[in-house]
Design a protein around this motif. Sequence first.
Motif, PDB file in Angstrom:
ATOM      1  N   GLN A 101      60.469  19.238  60.416  1.00 45.92           N
ATOM      2  CA  GLN A 101      61.523  20.196  60.743  1.00 45.92           C
ATOM      3  C   GLN A 101      62.845  19.466  60.962  1.00 45.92           C
ATOM      4  OE1 GLN A 101      60.620  23.481  63.139  1.00 45.92           O
ATOM      5  NE2 GLN A 101      62.740  23.911  63.729  1.00 45.92           N
ATOM      6  N   GLU A 133      48.421  22.560  58.801  1.00 48.59           N
ATOM      7  CA  GLU A 133      49.544  22.726  59.725  1.00 48.59           C
ATOM      8  C   GLU A 133      50.858  22.243  59.116  1.00 48.59           C
ATOM      9  OE1 GLU A 133      47.989  18.557  60.785  1.00 48.59           O
ATOM     10  OE2 GLU A 133      47.201  20.468  60.027  1.00 48.59           O
ATOM     11  N   GLU A 136      51.992  25.173  57.037  1.00 43.71           N
ATOM     12  CA  GLU A 136      52.373  26.263  57.932  1.00 43.71           C
ATOM     13  C   GLU A 136      53.766  26.023  58.521  1.00 43.71           C
ATOM     14  OE1 GLU A 136      49.188  26.209  60.706  1.00 43.71           O
ATOM     15  OE2 GLU A 136      47.723  27.039  59.287  1.00 43.71           O
ATOM     16  N   THR A 137      54.114  24.754  58.716  1.00 44.20           N
ATOM     17  CA  THR A 137      55.444  24.420  59.229  1.00 44.20           C
ATOM     18  C   THR A 137      56.536  24.983  58.330  1.00 44.20           C
ATOM     19  OG1 THR A 137      54.652  22.375  60.258  1.00 44.20           O
ATOM     20  CG2 THR A 137      57.013  22.502  59.756  1.00 44.20           C
ATOM     21  N   ARG A 140      57.010  28.739  58.560  1.00 43.63           N
ATOM     22  CA  ARG A 140      57.849  29.115  59.702  1.00 43.63           C
ATOM     23  C   ARG A 140      59.332  28.851  59.403  1.00 43.63           C
ATOM     24  NH1 ARG A 140      53.631  26.626  62.511  1.00 43.63           N
ATOM     25  NH2 ARG A 140      54.889  24.739  62.857  1.00 43.63           N
ATOM     26  N   LYS A 142      60.732  29.010  56.583  1.00 42.78           N
ATOM     27  CA  LYS A 142      61.193  30.078  55.692  1.00 42.78           C
ATOM     28  C   LYS A 142      61.479  31.337  56.500  1.00 42.78           C
ATOM     29  CE  LYS A 142      60.141  32.484  51.376  1.00 42.78           C
ATOM     30  NZ  LYS A 142      59.226  32.565  50.201  1.00 42.78           N
ATOM     31  N   GLU A 143      60.609  31.651  57.457  1.00 41.15           N
ATOM     32  CA  GLU A 143      60.830  32.820  58.310  1.00 41.15           C
ATOM     33  C   GLU A 143      62.128  32.678  59.100  1.00 41.15           C
ATOM     34  OE1 GLU A 143      57.386  33.011  60.733  1.00 41.15           O
ATOM     35  OE2 GLU A 143      56.056  33.716  59.123  1.00 41.15           O
ATOM     36  N   GLN A 144      62.469  31.439  59.456  1.00 37.20           N
ATOM     37  CA  GLN A 144      63.691  31.164  60.213  1.00 37.20           C
ATOM     38  C   GLN A 144      64.938  31.154  59.334  1.00 37.20           C
ATOM     39  OE1 GLN A 144      62.880  27.412  62.145  1.00 37.20           O
ATOM     40  NE2 GLN A 144      61.073  28.213  63.205  1.00 37.20           N
TER      41      GLN A 144
END
Length: 328
Positions: A101, A133, A136-137, A140, A142-144
């Motif tokens: 991130q 994981e 999955e990072t 998230r 992309k959602e942000q």
Amino acid sequence: MNYRTLGKTGFQISEVSLGTWQVGGRWGEPFKEATAAEIINAAIDGGVNFIDTADVYSDGLSEAAVAKVVKGRSEEVFIATKCGRQIQPHTAEGYTPERLQKYVEESLRNMGVETLDLIQLHCPPTEVYRRPEIFETFARLKEQGKIRNLGVSVELVEEALLAMDYGNVATIQVIFNMFRLKPSEQLFTKAQDNNVGLIVRVPLASGLLTGKFTHATSFSPEDHRNFNRNGEAFDKGETFSGVDYDLGVEAAEELKKLFPGQAPLAAWALRWVLMFPEVSTVIPGASRPEQVTTNLQAAALPALSPEQMQGVEAVYNQYIKPTVHEQW
């Protein structure tokens, strides 16, 4: 220029695009922003609308240079970058959600944008592809709204196949050229079935497939074609596609016989890649604007004949396959 769909991204991108490793170092030349701008502008002038870079290319200077030029143009140009190679030592354990991130946020700052069009894991160790994981990072992120799409850049066909187990992997970047045929055997079909875009890198085998090198050609000490022939700095498959240099020179001479009196071998080598409809784009690099012009010739060349396609495979089988095919 012709355009193809980049898998799940839905982007319509130029079939010949631009890779910026040469713009960003490891080829014996220091980074020069003015030269980088000339190369990038030449590509866009020629219809290129997809540019690949990475955070480790001159420590973010390549990312910044690409973004600066694109912002100054009126055309829509998609920028793909990569992360992960900053991890030292480069081990699977070094890949953590927090670290990845952080790299994404650094790339956003380098380029002065709010969202990355495409972020790619930059040739991580194979074990990383077995860690949900990590993927999955990026879901998230992309959602942000920090990324639009996730891709992977791989060394091994096996890694590409593992990556497609994750539904949010939209693209795969892989080495594929006249000296590296293995991806077309299994990977291409599965990528097409999964609507995953294929980005082809190292299409000229670090210059071997220009047909301009001889047994006497030398490279500067700072050029990876000098210091990484046996994988001393990173995977040796990135340098001359893992092919023995002298053997590659001989094979290139044989390939030139298939295209007498026509465009340079480099253009035909790129056109050969485009003969595979599963390929979304090929991203040759350039260290001078003139090389961009040569590369873009490939989009205008006619299709290779069946005899030429068979000839390329015959040269590969004779010179390259015995020592390279099963390694990657």
